[in-house]
Design an enzyme around this catalytic site. Structure first.
Site, mmCIF file in Angstrom:
data_model
loop_
_atom_site.group_PDB
_atom_site.id
_atom_site.type_symbol
_atom_site.label_atom_id
_atom_site.label_comp_id
_atom_site.label_asym_id
_atom_site.label_seq_id
_atom_site.Cartn_x
_atom_site.Cartn_y
_atom_site.Cartn_z
ATOM 1 N N HIS A 387 124.678 42.730 13.219
ATOM 2 C CA HIS A 387 124.186 44.100 13.109
ATOM 3 C C HIS A 387 125.141 45.079 13.782
ATOM 4 C CE1 HIS A 387 121.211 47.416 13.239
ATOM 5 N NE2 HIS A 387 121.753 47.650 14.420
ATOM 6 N N GLU A 388 125.532 44.796 15.026
ATOM 7 C CA GLU A 388 126.396 45.719 15.755
ATOM 8 C C GLU A 388 127.774 45.826 15.102
ATOM 9 O OE1 GLU A 388 125.175 47.679 17.813
ATOM 10 O OE2 GLU A 388 123.275 46.656 18.159
ATOM 11 N N HIS A 391 127.938 48.407 12.428
ATOM 12 C CA HIS A 391 128.269 49.749 12.904
ATOM 13 C C HIS A 391 129.779 49.926 13.059
ATOM 14 C CE1 HIS A 391 124.167 50.880 13.605
ATOM 15 N NE2 HIS A 391 123.958 50.005 14.557
ATOM 16 N N GLU A 415 122.306 52.000 10.571
ATOM 17 C CA GLU A 415 121.554 50.838 11.037
ATOM 18 C C GLU A 415 121.417 49.781 9.949
ATOM 19 O OE1 GLU A 415 120.731 50.326 14.101
ATOM 20 O OE2 GLU A 415 121.353 52.307 14.781
ATOM 21 N N HIS A 517 114.659 53.404 23.913
ATOM 22 C CA HIS A 517 115.007 54.574 23.115
ATOM 23 C C HIS A 517 114.275 55.842 23.548
ATOM 24 C CE1 HIS A 517 116.072 50.990 20.885
ATOM 25 N NE2 HIS A 517 116.949 51.706 20.228
#
Length: 618
Positions: A387-388, A391, A415, A517
């Site tokens: 996932h990262e 980005h 995302e 968050h």
């Protein structure tokens, strides 16, 4: 989580990051910035203003990013002070430019690209400070304090202190209801509780800033960044939730019954909400960690455990990252720069406090990309690495765009890219990378188990992804008063998730602060959108790869045609409205939950059968 690369970088909570630099140089450069009395740009036209603003924003971003990186990976009073100072400077710059952008936006006959950039400047600030003297400094100080409080947060297990990354892991493996309750209560009270007054003050300041920029409140400002009105965006979110809610409702009913069977009525009732701490995650946002409790007989044993496979193949943090990089390389993307491996934080240092929450950083808006994680060798972190990296590859794809277009088409796109790759971590893919023996690939009779395991994370997350910003929108608008912050949070969790805390919570508590968050001031709608978009992207990739089997079995690993189409979309950055970017890759201009429903259709039918006779809802 990704740290945005646009104007939001200057608004305290979302950071762009540059390469290593000594603290001496940072201090010297900060002094130079401090000498500037005003950020106002003398420009002859809107286009001239944009050109000058982008130049100055890029310079400041590359400076500020170094300080933010240090503050995230070396949490000290000194790094807090540096981050607060540069945050105040950045906030002031972004607000000054936003106010000027609002003036130039009134001009008639503006070039569409210039107008779009003016809108980005005006609406892209996460925490806008008002022009009141000292407001930017106060806002930055509070935001930095909250972020550091979270990074230093600790809970309790068996009466002993336990840090953030360890307590998250323990919540996923512990099956003792009393110990789960202890961890849940201690984390929420210790981390969230002390933040309430500062958070309330921060909201007040930021709302004043949003109103000066012409918005009703900060929530309306956040919702303005999606190429539609704030009200239209809220309605779009609700519409997408309606598309997928029937699937969540069936999953909730099934999981509640399994938890009741394991723990009994005294711990988990047969009807009503699910007790939050029983779901394998501190925030009950993803439930995959308790798959062993809910796995269906026969189909539930898929023949392998991702974490066990990684351990058996001697994977460590670096090897996990290399595997993620190899996926992108198989699609035709260039290898990561050597500096990525030299400068990233892959594991938690033993000698200092850091923010372990996974994030991807673009430090110079060109090639100095990094991830910041405290990687553990398990299946969850294997997926998070993919996932990262999504980005990072997105950041590098659009690096030739002008500064205000250095971003995703919308934040949900950013995302969704990595999550789309994660969906392709199928048994067939694991065989291709020699992590799973081909003789152990589960057959079609195991599809229910495979899909249920995915749904426990992907589907379970949806209502949480929606309610975080619904809560904040209510806080920002004033519909939710400070006295009701905590009760409103749990009301929304009950309404959308069907979740309740393990004990009655005080109105004075501030449980929202126990979710990164919230004190980190990261808008959350992006994560909900990403859960929808990743399936839309995934289906488009599988179609491009010529996949003809069940959607959930598709892996496009090694398909360069998919890589080329993905690269073409990512290179657009934020230069086009998101429907244009969506159309570039999927052929559709509308976000839709249809692909997600198609992916989980076999599971949905199975859940309906399992839930016959059960009371649905809460």
């Amino acid at each position: 989580m990704k740290n945005l690369v646009s104007i939001t970088a200057l608004a305290i909570s979302s950071f762009t990051l540059s390469g290593y630099q000594s603290v001496d140089n940072i201090t010297e450069e900060s002094s130079e910035i401090e000498k500037k009395e005003t950020n106002r740009i003398e420009a002859s036209s809107a286009e001239d203003f944009i050109q000058q603003a982008e130049k100055r924003l890029l310079e400041f971003s590359n400076h500020a990013s170094k300080i933010y990186w240090i503050n995230a990976t070396y949490i000290t009073e000194d790094s807090d002070a540096l981050a607060a100072k540069v945050g105040a400077e950045g906030t002031q710059m972004s607000v000054d430019f936003a106010l000027q952008a609002a003036e130039f936006a009134k001009e008639e006959g503006l070039d569409p690209v210039v107008k779009r950039k003016l809108d980005i400047l005006r609406g892209g600030i996460v925490l806008p400070a008002p022009t009141t003297a000292g407001a930017a400094d106060e806002l930055s100080t509070i935001a930095t304090k909250l972020n550091s409080q979270y990074g230093k947060g600790k809970g309790v297990l068996k009466g002993k202190e336990i840090n953030g990354s360890d307590i998250e892991a323990a919540m996923g493996t512990n099956r003792n209801p009393e110990e789960l309750k202890e961890m849940w209560m201690s984390w929420h009270s210790n981390v969230g509780g002390p933040m309430k007054d500062d958070y309330t003050r921060m909201v007040g300041i930021a709302n004043e800033g949003a109103k000066e920029l012409g918005f009703d409140d900060l929530g309306a400002m956040w919702r303005s960044n999606y190429d539609m009105s704030a009200d239209e965006f809220a309605a779009t979110m609700d519409g997408l939730w309606s598309d997928v809610k029937p699937l969540y409702d069936e999953l909730h009913t099934y999981v509640r019954a399994k938890l009741n069977a394991k723990y009994g009525d005294a711990v988990q009732a047969k009807t009503g909400p699910i007790r939050a701490d029983l779901l394998g995650n501190m925030w009950a946002q993803e439930w995959g960690n308790i798959y062993d409790i809910v796995a269906p007989e026969g189909a539930g044993d898929i023949g392998y455990d991702m974490s066990d496979l990684l351990v058996s193949k001697d994977y460590d943090a670096i090897k996990m990252v290399k595997a993620g990089e190899k996926f992108f390389s198989s699609l035709g993307f260039e290898p990561l720069p050597e500096t990525f491996y030299q400068r990233s934080q892959f594991v938690k240092p033993a000698d200092r406090e850091v923010v372990c929450h996974a994030s991807a950083w673009d430090l110079d808006n060109k090639d100095d990309i990094r991830i910041k994680m405290c990687i553990k060798v398990n299946g969850d972190d294997f997926v998070t690495v993919h996932h990262e990296l999504g980005h990072n590859y997105y950041q590098r794809a659009y690096k030739e765009q002008s500064y205000l277009h250095l971003n995703g088409a919308n934040d949900g796109f950013h995302e969704a890219i990595g999550d789309m790759l994660a969906l392709s971590i199928t048994p067939e893919y694991l065989v291709q990378i020699d992590l799973l023996d081909k003789n152990k690939v589960p057959g079609a009779d195991k599809d229910t188990g495979l899909l249920l395991r995915q749904a426990m994370d992907k589907v379970a997350f949806l209502p949480f992804g929606l309610l975080v910003d619904k809560w904040r929108w209510g806080v920002f608008s004033g519909d939710i008063k400070p006295a009701d912050y905590n009760s409103a949070w749990h009301d929304l969790k009950r309404e959308y998730q069907g979740i309740m805390p393990p004990v009655e919570r005080s109105a004075d508590a501030f449980d929202p602060g126990a979710k990164y968050h919230i004190p980190g001031n990261t808008p959350y709608a992006r994560y909900f959108l990403a859960r929808i978009l990743q399936f839309q992207f995934y289906k488009a990739a599988c179609d491009a790869a010529g996949w003809e089997g069940p959607l959930h079995r598709c892996s496009f690993y090694g398909n360069k045609e998919v890589g080329a189409k993905l690269d073409a979309m990512m290179k657009l950055g934020a230069s086009k409205p998101w429907p244009d970017a969506l159309e570039e890759f999927t052929g559709s201009r509308k976000m839709s939950g249809d692909a997600m429903i198609e992916y989980f259709e076999p599971l949905l039918e199975w859940l309906k059968e399992q839930n016959k006779g059960q009371t649905k809802g809460w």
